[in-house]
Design a protein around this motif. Structure first.
Motif, PDB file in Angstrom:
ATOM      1  N   PHE A  52      -5.839  -9.930  26.324  1.00 31.16           N
ATOM      2  CA  PHE A  52      -7.170  -9.361  26.530  1.00 31.16           C
ATOM      3  C   PHE A  52      -7.147  -7.899  26.096  1.00 31.16           C
ATOM      4  N   GLY A  53      -7.824  -7.604  25.012  1.00 33.50           N
ATOM      5  CA  GLY A  53      -7.856  -6.254  24.483  1.00 33.50           C
ATOM      6  C   GLY A  53      -8.657  -6.198  23.213  1.00 33.50           C
ATOM      7  N   GLY A  54      -8.922  -4.994  22.750  1.00 33.01           N
ATOM      8  CA  GLY A  54      -9.675  -4.784  21.523  1.00 33.01           C
ATOM      9  C   GLY A  54      -8.763  -4.325  20.406  1.00 33.01           C
ATOM     10  N   HIS A  55      -9.369  -3.688  19.399  1.00 35.48           N
ATOM     11  CA  HIS A  55      -8.623  -3.193  18.242  1.00 35.48           C
ATOM     12  C   HIS A  55      -8.179  -1.766  18.560  1.00 35.48           C
ATOM     13  N   ASP A  56      -7.191  -1.646  19.447  1.00 38.20           N
ATOM     14  CA  ASP A  56      -6.757  -0.324  19.898  1.00 38.20           C
ATOM     15  C   ASP A  56      -5.332  -0.397  20.415  1.00 38.20           C
ATOM     16  N   MET A  57      -4.793   0.764  20.751  1.00 35.19           N
ATOM     17  CA  MET A  57      -3.394   0.850  21.137  1.00 35.19           C
ATOM     18  C   MET A  57      -3.096   0.224  22.488  1.00 35.19           C
ATOM     19  N   TYR A  58      -4.093   0.038  23.338  1.00 38.54           N
ATOM     20  CA  TYR A  58      -3.823  -0.695  24.575  1.00 38.54           C
ATOM     21  C   TYR A  58      -3.275  -2.080  24.229  1.00 38.54           C
ATOM     22  N   GLY A  70      -2.736 -10.368  18.493  1.00 39.60           N
ATOM     23  CA  GLY A  70      -4.010  -9.664  18.436  1.00 39.60           C
ATOM     24  C   GLY A  70      -4.678  -9.676  19.787  1.00 39.60           C
ATOM     25  N   GLY A  71      -5.839  -9.043  19.858  1.00 41.31           N
ATOM     26  CA  GLY A  71      -6.630  -9.015  21.081  1.00 41.31           C
ATOM     27  C   GLY A  71      -7.805  -9.971  20.971  1.00 41.31           C
ATOM     28  N   TYR A  72      -8.136 -10.618  22.069  1.00 47.44           N
ATOM     29  CA  TYR A  72      -9.254 -11.563  22.048  1.00 47.44           C
ATOM     30  C   TYR A  72     -10.570 -10.896  21.665  1.00 47.44           C
ATOM     31  N   LEU A  73     -10.716  -9.622  21.984  1.00 49.29           N
ATOM     32  CA  LEU A  73     -11.985  -8.941  21.730  1.00 49.29           C
ATOM     33  C   LEU A  73     -12.014  -8.213  20.400  1.00 49.29           C
ATOM     34  N   GLU A  74     -11.008  -8.397  19.585  1.00 48.88           N
ATOM     35  CA  GLU A  74     -10.938  -7.604  18.356  1.00 48.88           C
ATOM     36  C   GLU A  74     -12.091  -7.900  17.404  1.00 48.88           C
ATOM     37  N   PRO A  75     -12.639  -6.848  16.825  1.00 49.09           N
ATOM     38  CA  PRO A  75     -13.621  -7.027  15.756  1.00 49.09           C
ATOM     39  C   PRO A  75     -12.918  -7.256  14.425  1.00 49.09           C
ATOM     40  N   ALA A  76     -13.671  -7.728  13.464  1.00 51.08           N
ATOM     41  CA  ALA A  76     -13.173  -7.796  12.094  1.00 51.08           C
ATOM     42  C   ALA A  76     -13.333  -6.414  11.483  1.00 51.08           C
ATOM     43  N   VAL A  77     -12.239  -5.836  11.056  1.00 43.98           N
ATOM     44  CA  VAL A  77     -12.240  -4.441  10.628  1.00 43.98           C
ATOM     45  C   VAL A  77     -12.467  -4.348   9.125  1.00 43.98           C
ATOM     46  N   THR A  78     -13.350  -3.468   8.738  1.00 50.21           N
ATOM     47  CA  THR A  78     -13.619  -3.194   7.334  1.00 50.21           C
ATOM     48  C   THR A  78     -13.565  -1.687   7.134  1.00 50.21           C
ATOM     49  N   GLY A 131     -12.895 -10.829  15.124  1.00 47.35           N
ATOM     50  CA  GLY A 131     -11.670 -10.861  14.340  1.00 47.35           C
ATOM     51  C   GLY A 131     -10.618 -11.806  14.868  1.00 47.35           C
ATOM     52  N   HIS A 132     -10.757 -12.254  16.146  1.00 50.18           N
ATOM     53  CA  HIS A 132      -9.710 -13.101  16.714  1.00 50.18           C
ATOM     54  C   HIS A 132      -9.535 -14.400  15.944  1.00 50.18           C
ATOM     55  N   TRP A 133     -10.624 -14.953  15.442  1.00 58.17           N
ATOM     56  CA  TRP A 133     -10.532 -16.208  14.691  1.00 58.17           C
ATOM     57  C   TRP A 133      -9.565 -16.069  13.522  1.00 58.17           C
ATOM     58  N   ASN A 168     -18.167  -2.417  21.427  1.00 57.05           N
ATOM     59  CA  ASN A 168     -16.928  -2.943  20.881  1.00 57.05           C
ATOM     60  C   ASN A 168     -16.871  -2.691  19.380  1.00 57.05           C
ATOM     61  N   SER A 169     -15.794  -2.034  18.936  1.00 54.78           N
ATOM     62  CA  SER A 169     -15.708  -1.627  17.544  1.00 54.78           C
ATOM     63  C   SER A 169     -14.277  -1.249  17.235  1.00 54.78           C
ATOM     64  N   SER A 170     -13.971  -1.156  15.932  1.00 55.14           N
ATOM     65  CA  SER A 170     -12.688  -0.595  15.530  1.00 55.14           C
ATOM     66  C   SER A 170     -12.695   0.920  15.649  1.00 55.14           C
ATOM     67  N   PHE A 171     -13.877   1.507  15.800  1.00 50.77           N
ATOM     68  CA  PHE A 171     -13.976   2.939  16.019  1.00 50.77           C
ATOM     69  C   PHE A 171     -13.699   3.250  17.496  1.00 50.77           C
ATOM     70  N   PRO A 172     -13.157   4.421  17.805  1.00 55.07           N
ATOM     71  CA  PRO A 172     -12.845   4.768  19.198  1.00 55.07           C
ATOM     72  C   PRO A 172     -14.086   5.175  19.976  1.00 55.07           C
ATOM     73  N   ASN A 173     -14.884   4.214  20.373  1.00 53.14           N
ATOM     74  CA  ASN A 173     -16.108   4.489  21.131  1.00 53.14           C
ATOM     75  C   ASN A 173     -15.762   4.661  22.609  1.00 53.14           C
ATOM     76  N   TRP A 174     -15.258   5.838  22.948  1.00 53.31           N
ATOM     77  CA  TRP A 174     -14.832   6.117  24.313  1.00 53.31           C
ATOM     78  C   TRP A 174     -15.795   7.092  24.974  1.00 53.31           C
ATOM     79  N   PRO A 175     -15.813   7.148  26.299  1.00 50.81           N
ATOM     80  CA  PRO A 175     -16.773   8.022  26.992  1.00 50.81           C
ATOM     81  C   PRO A 175     -16.489   9.507  26.747  1.00 50.81           C
ATOM     82  N   VAL A 176     -17.549  10.289  26.738  1.00 53.40           N
ATOM     83  CA  VAL A 176     -17.471  11.740  26.594  1.00 53.40           C
ATOM     84  C   VAL A 176     -18.146  12.352  27.815  1.00 53.40           C
ATOM     85  N   ALA A 177     -17.486  13.333  28.427  1.00 53.50           N
ATOM     86  CA  ALA A 177     -18.042  13.964  29.633  1.00 53.50           C
ATOM     87  C   ALA A 177     -17.906  15.481  29.544  1.00 53.50           C
TER      88      ALA A 177
END
Length: 477
Positions: free
Chosen positions: A450-456, A410-418, A426-428, A133-142
């Motif tokens: 329910f979501g992170g720091h992303d476009m979803y 916001g999303g419940y899973l959002e990180p605090a972005v720096t 970050g939700h707090w 979980n991050s503000s960076f796009p840590n998505w799968p690579v195949a």
């Protein structure tokens, strides 16, 4: 400087047809296999294109309705490069489930971790979120599969909704010398025939319909609509932007049937991104399709949307001084002189996510009377400008804010972005932004998903802002 012009030649030069834009911004692609389930018919009736009518040609990713687990759909991605030693695909399809979370809320020193489940193991209730979980796009690579003649392919099941993907084309088999590119058969809307207007985007989008038999969510409001507005790329004068010098890139959405001479001017929504470019909201953000569908179903009125680049802008503890001056003195007057939009502040809205959410928040506190509606999505907690202390807010500011439509999400899973990434919850902070307003007696509409720091997350929350707050009566109006 490129500006909108009244001559047919300039209009053709500056405009991109949405017929092309739909095929490249959000490809529903070639749909094959079993007939579409009944839910698709109802989605079509509400304005979203059905798989049959949205067919754009075999060159796009192939979306197949399989009628099989886990989602009822699969997507086959294709790329051609006979010289590549290796081609990989990365896509926004890691998933987690609410019942796997340790909690729904976090403090400033906590970060909810994600499962990182791949599409083949998708479960009902899953939503996309990066892993770790991050503000960076840590998505799968195949790795993609190589075929004769330099063709490459990758097939995966996917649930409903838009997904972002890109190809990594490598000159060596070890994958150490690679270039990230968009799908050449599914390019972003500002690129055509080797020419790019503005910022070049190195990713593409694909839309997958829902099959309710497998519990996927109906996100047809995020899919291509039958009747579509127009996207235009141009520039406006700006002394604070990154290149081009003395200009800033801007993308503009005009609704279907836009009439430059309409007797009643259109409302305007000013959108800002996460410290990013002018293309963000019309590529990964899918905003044009959301608007097309909401307008088609009568859920929102037709509006003009202005999306300026905020990349490279600076902030201080009071807000975003250079950008604010640019918006107030240049962008708004430029828009009102080039489009048939209202000059009434109550017919203007501002919204954004991340960095853009903080921009909207700073405008709310510092220039309250400029806009009638404020969409503050996922504002950053670890930056120079943060939510002002209530003790510093004047009675006049409070009185003015009470007349505005205010939305915080916001999303419940959002990180605090720096600027250096994210390692805390970050939700707090988003909840704190709501509390700061309610403690002042200022009405606010909160919206947490329910979501992170992303476009979803932000595709859902911009839909909610548009349908619940923007250009609607405020609590005290």
């Amino acid at each position: 400087m490129s500006t909108l012009a009244s001559s047919p030649t300039d209009s053709r030069r500056l405009h991109r047809s949405r017929a092309l834009a739909t095929a490249s911004v959000l490809a529903i692609a070639t749909v094959t296999g079993a007939g579409a389930p009944a839910a698709h018919a109802s989605a079509t009736a509400s304005g979203a294109a059905s798989p049959a009518t949205a067919h754009r040609g075999a060159s796009s990713p192939v979306v197949t309705h399989t009628g099989r687990k886990p989602t009822g759909y699969q997507v086959r991605f294709r790329y051609h490069d006979a010289k590549a030693a290796l081609v990989r695909i990365t896509g926004s399809w890691y998933f987690t489930n609410p019942d796997e979370l340790s909690s729904y809320t976090t403090g400033p020193e906590e970060l909810l971790e994600t499962t990182g489940r791949l599409p083949a193991d998708w479960r009902v209730g899953d939503f996309p979120v990066s892993s770790p979980n991050s503000s960076f796009p840590n998505w799968p690579v195949a790795d993609m599969t190589r075929h004769r003649g330099g063709d490459w392919s990758y097939t995966t099941p996917l649930p409903s909704g838009p997904f972002t993907y890109s190809f990594e084309v490598c000159s060596d088999a070890a994958g150490t010398d690679c270039e990230t590119v968009a799908d050449p058969q599914n390019l972003p809307w500002n690129e055509s025939h080797g020419s790019v207007q503005g910022t070049q985007i190195t990713s593409s989008e694909v839309y997958v319909p829902s099959d309710p038999a497998f519990g996927t969510v109906d996100l047809s409001y995020q899919g291509p609509a039958r009747v579509q507005g127009t996207l235009t790329h141009t520039t406006f004068p700006s002394s604070t932007s990154v290149p081009p010098a003395d200009e800033a890139y801007v993308s503009v959405y005009t609704p279907p049937g836009y009439d430059a001479h309409r007797s009643t001017p259109y409302p305007t929504l000013y959108m800002f991104g996460g410290g990013d470019n002018e293309m963000e909201w019309t590529t990964t953000g899918d905003l044009q399709n959301i608007l097309d569908n909401l307008i088609a179903t009568g859920q929102v009125e037709p509006m003009v949307v202005v999306m300026a680049s905020d990349k490279g802008e600076t902030e201080d503890y009071d807000g975003f001084p250079e950008l604010t001056t640019n918006v107030l003195d240049t962008l708004i007057p430029w828009t009102e002189s080039h489009y048939d939009v209202s000059a009434d502040a109550d017919r203007r809205a501002i919204a954004g996510q991340g960095f853009g959410g903080s921009i909207a928040q700073s405008m709310l506190y510092n220039h309250t009377d400029t806009f009638g509606y404020y969409g503050i999505m996922s504002p950053g907690s670890r930056a120079n400008f943060t939510t002002p202390d209530d003790s510093t807010v004047t009675d006049a500011q409070v009185a003015a804010m009470k007349t505005k439509g205010i939305f915080v999400s916001g999303g419940y899973l959002e990180p605090a972005v720096t600027p250096f990434g994210s390692s805390h919850g970050g939700h707090w902070y988003h909840a704190q932004a709501v509390k700061a307003l309610t403690d002042l007696g200022v009405p606010v509409t909160p919206d947490f998903v329910f979501g992170g720091h992303d476009m979803y997350t932000w595709r859902i929350t911009i839909h909610d802002f548009l349908t619940r707050v923007a250009f609607r009566p405020t609590p005290t109006s």
